[in-house]
Design a protein around this motif. Structure first.
Motif, PDB file in Angstrom:
ATOM      1  N   ILE A 106       5.828 -20.629  11.175  1.00  0.00           N
ATOM      2  CA  ILE A 106       4.628 -21.035  10.441  1.00  0.00           C
ATOM      3  C   ILE A 106       3.461 -21.348  11.372  1.00  0.00           C
ATOM      4  CG2 ILE A 106       5.207 -23.500  10.252  1.00  0.00           C
ATOM      5  CD1 ILE A 106       3.570 -21.288   7.522  1.00  0.00           C
ATOM      6  N   ASP A 107       3.731 -21.883  12.556  1.00  0.00           N
ATOM      7  CA  ASP A 107       2.639 -22.172  13.496  1.00  0.00           C
ATOM      8  C   ASP A 107       1.962 -20.886  13.964  1.00  0.00           C
ATOM      9  OD1 ASP A 107       2.951 -24.937  13.327  1.00  0.00           O
ATOM     10  OD2 ASP A 107       4.489 -24.948  14.907  1.00  0.00           O
ATOM     11  N   GLU A 108       2.757 -19.860  14.267  1.00  0.00           N
ATOM     12  CA  GLU A 108       2.177 -18.571  14.653  1.00  0.00           C
ATOM     13  C   GLU A 108       1.367 -17.990  13.488  1.00  0.00           C
ATOM     14  OE1 GLU A 108       5.159 -15.800  15.955  1.00  0.00           O
ATOM     15  OE2 GLU A 108       5.703 -17.001  17.713  1.00  0.00           O
ATOM     16  N   LEU A 109       1.921 -18.098  12.295  1.00  0.00           N
ATOM     17  CA  LEU A 109       1.247 -17.571  11.111  1.00  0.00           C
ATOM     18  C   LEU A 109      -0.103 -18.248  10.902  1.00  0.00           C
ATOM     19  CD1 LEU A 109       1.314 -15.716   8.610  1.00  0.00           C
ATOM     20  CD2 LEU A 109       2.552 -17.527   7.428  1.00  0.00           C
ATOM     21  N   LYS A 110      -0.123 -19.560  10.977  1.00  0.00           N
ATOM     22  CA  LYS A 110      -1.383 -20.312  10.821  1.00  0.00           C
ATOM     23  C   LYS A 110      -2.397 -19.888  11.875  1.00  0.00           C
ATOM     24  CE  LYS A 110       0.586 -24.678   9.184  1.00  0.00           C
ATOM     25  NZ  LYS A 110       0.749 -26.091   9.528  1.00  0.00           N
ATOM     26  N   GLY A 111      -1.940 -19.820  13.114  1.00  0.00           N
ATOM     27  CA  GLY A 111      -2.845 -19.455  14.208  1.00  0.00           C
ATOM     28  C   GLY A 111      -3.455 -18.084  14.026  1.00  0.00           C
ATOM     29  N   ILE A 112      -2.634 -17.117  13.666  1.00  0.00           N
ATOM     30  CA  ILE A 112      -3.136 -15.750  13.487  1.00  0.00           C
ATOM     31  C   ILE A 112      -4.130 -15.694  12.328  1.00  0.00           C
ATOM     32  CG2 ILE A 112      -2.490 -13.399  12.842  1.00  0.00           C
ATOM     33  CD1 ILE A 112       0.208 -13.962  14.348  1.00  0.00           C
ATOM     34  N   LEU A 113      -3.779 -16.307  11.196  1.00  0.00           N
ATOM     35  CA  LEU A 113      -4.679 -16.266  10.039  1.00  0.00           C
ATOM     36  C   LEU A 113      -5.998 -16.970  10.325  1.00  0.00           C
ATOM     37  CD1 LEU A 113      -2.207 -16.817   7.057  1.00  0.00           C
ATOM     38  CD2 LEU A 113      -3.342 -14.693   7.721  1.00  0.00           C
ATOM     39  N   ASN A 114      -5.962 -18.061  11.084  1.00  0.00           N
ATOM     40  CA  ASN A 114      -7.192 -18.803  11.394  1.00  0.00           C
ATOM     41  C   ASN A 114      -8.052 -18.105  12.438  1.00  0.00           C
ATOM     42  OD1 ASN A 114      -6.704 -20.892   9.584  1.00  0.00           O
ATOM     43  ND2 ASN A 114      -5.595 -22.104  11.084  1.00  0.00           N
ATOM     44  N   GLU A 115      -7.434 -17.512  13.441  1.00  0.00           N
ATOM     45  CA  GLU A 115      -8.187 -16.938  14.556  1.00  0.00           C
ATOM     46  C   GLU A 115      -8.530 -15.463  14.366  1.00  0.00           C
ATOM     47  OE1 GLU A 115      -6.028 -17.793  18.170  1.00  0.00           O
ATOM     48  OE2 GLU A 115      -5.649 -19.835  17.467  1.00  0.00           O
ATOM     49  N   LYS A 116      -7.575 -14.702  13.889  1.00  0.00           N
ATOM     50  CA  LYS A 116      -7.738 -13.251  13.836  1.00  0.00           C
ATOM     51  C   LYS A 116      -7.921 -12.719  12.419  1.00  0.00           C
ATOM     52  CE  LYS A 116      -5.293  -9.086  15.301  1.00  0.00           C
ATOM     53  NZ  LYS A 116      -4.038  -8.566  15.787  1.00  0.00           N
ATOM     54  N   GLY A 117      -7.208 -13.306  11.469  1.00  0.00           N
ATOM     55  CA  GLY A 117      -7.237 -12.807  10.101  1.00  0.00           C
ATOM     56  C   GLY A 117      -6.403 -11.553   9.967  1.00  0.00           C
ATOM     57  N   GLY A 118      -6.706 -10.775   8.964  1.00  0.00           N
ATOM     58  CA  GLY A 118      -5.953  -9.555   8.724  1.00  0.00           C
ATOM     59  C   GLY A 118      -4.629  -9.839   8.047  1.00  0.00           C
ATOM     60  N   LEU A 119      -3.715  -8.901   8.190  1.00  0.00           N
ATOM     61  CA  LEU A 119      -2.377  -9.070   7.632  1.00  0.00           C
ATOM     62  C   LEU A 119      -1.405  -9.474   8.722  1.00  0.00           C
ATOM     63  CD1 LEU A 119      -1.881  -6.069   5.178  1.00  0.00           C
ATOM     64  CD2 LEU A 119      -2.287  -8.457   4.617  1.00  0.00           C
ATOM     65  N   VAL A 120      -0.440 -10.288   8.313  1.00  0.00           N
ATOM     66  CA  VAL A 120       0.580 -10.748   9.243  1.00  0.00           C
ATOM     67  C   VAL A 120       1.936 -10.411   8.648  1.00  0.00           C
ATOM     68  CG1 VAL A 120       1.495 -12.706  10.529  1.00  0.00           C
ATOM     69  CG2 VAL A 120      -0.934 -12.661   9.917  1.00  0.00           C
ATOM     70  N   LYS A 121       2.748  -9.718   9.427  1.00  0.00           N
ATOM     71  CA  LYS A 121       4.101  -9.402   8.998  1.00  0.00           C
ATOM     72  C   LYS A 121       5.006 -10.547   9.419  1.00  0.00           C
ATOM     73  CE  LYS A 121       6.104  -5.616  10.647  1.00  0.00           C
ATOM     74  NZ  LYS A 121       6.760  -4.304  10.819  1.00  0.00           N
ATOM     75  N   THR A 122       5.811 -11.005   8.464  1.00  0.00           N
ATOM     76  CA  THR A 122       6.732 -12.101   8.742  1.00  0.00           C
ATOM     77  C   THR A 122       7.921 -11.970   7.807  1.00  0.00           C
ATOM     78  OG1 THR A 122       6.859 -14.486   9.130  1.00  0.00           O
ATOM     79  CG2 THR A 122       5.662 -13.773   7.155  1.00  0.00           C
ATOM     80  N   GLU A 123       8.818 -12.954   7.846  1.00  0.00           N
ATOM     81  CA  GLU A 123       9.987 -12.910   6.974  1.00  0.00           C
ATOM     82  C   GLU A 123       9.988 -14.097   6.029  1.00  0.00           C
ATOM     83  OE1 GLU A 123      13.694 -11.735   8.682  1.00  0.00           O
ATOM     84  OE2 GLU A 123      12.707 -10.486  10.192  1.00  0.00           O
ATOM     85  N   TRP A 124      10.638 -13.878   4.871  1.00  0.00           N
ATOM     86  CA  TRP A 124      10.603 -14.861   3.787  1.00  0.00           C
ATOM     87  C   TRP A 124      11.948 -14.870   3.080  1.00  0.00           C
ATOM     88  CZ3 TRP A 124       9.000 -13.192  -1.587  1.00  0.00           C
ATOM     89  CH2 TRP A 124       8.850 -14.271  -2.459  1.00  0.00           C
ATOM     90  N   CYS A 125      12.362 -16.043   2.631  1.00  0.00           N
ATOM     91  CA  CYS A 125      13.657 -16.207   1.962  1.00  0.00           C
ATOM     92  C   CYS A 125      13.654 -15.737   0.516  1.00  0.00           C
ATOM     93  CB  CYS A 125      14.105 -17.665   2.030  1.00  0.00           C
ATOM     94  SG  CYS A 125      13.024 -18.790   1.096  1.00  0.00           S
TER      95      CYS A 125
END
Length: 175
Positions: A106-125
């Protein structure tokens, strides 16, 4: 005009074509107009083409011009359309992949969305509660889809709860 009409008749059985005989508009105006409509291939016919029994195909995506014998026109036009589709897809996919980021937590996700934007690939339960928490925790990052046409192997844990993931998903800020 007779030659143009014969070309039109030859193509209309296989392709969606428009014969523009409007003499009020200049060729440049017509080129621009049909380009804005998204017409992928323009067929130019002038005195030179009529004399040589050819047409000139012009690709919208790269503006390449191809003199084409009238007998080979349906096949050549079909090939050009397939090539345009393939080239546009490859270009779009490369641009998409260039803008896509990956987050493992979640920390990487927050950082990417705040700084770079765009789409982020991740995993979800797969739990709605985790999706809601991701949205709240990232101030708007929503799980908006799964990779299309690709069965991605899950190999990690949910970006929010760290339980075993079920899906590879894209997260992005929606507006």
């Amino acid at each position: 005009i007779k030659y143009c009409k014969s070309v039109y008749r030859k193509l209309k059985r296989r392709f969606k074509v428009k014969l523009d005989l409007d003499e009020e508009k200049t060729p440049g105006w017509k080129y621009n107009y049909y380009e804005m409509l998204g017409v992928p291939v323009r067929i130019e016919i002038g005195n030179r083409e009529v004399k040589s029994n050819t047409v000139t195909l012009v690709r919208r995506d790269n503006r390449e011009k191809f003199p084409t014998d009238i007998g080979k026109l349906p096949k050549e036009l079909g090939n050009k359309l397939k090539s345009i589709q393939s080239d546009i897809y490859k270009k779009a996919l490369a641009e998409f992949e260039k803008r896509l980021s990956v987050a493992k937590n979640i920390d990487e996700l927050k950082g990417i969305l705040n700084e770079k934007g765009g789409l982020v690939k991740t995993e979800w339960c797969g739990k709605q509660e985790c999706a809601d928490n991701v949205k709240a925790g990232t101030k708007g990052g929503e799980i908006i889809g799964v990779p299309y046409g690709v069965k991605e192997k899950v190999s990690s844990s949910c970006v929010w709860c760290n339980n075993k993931s079920k899906y590879v998903v894209y997260v992005g800020n929606t507006y």
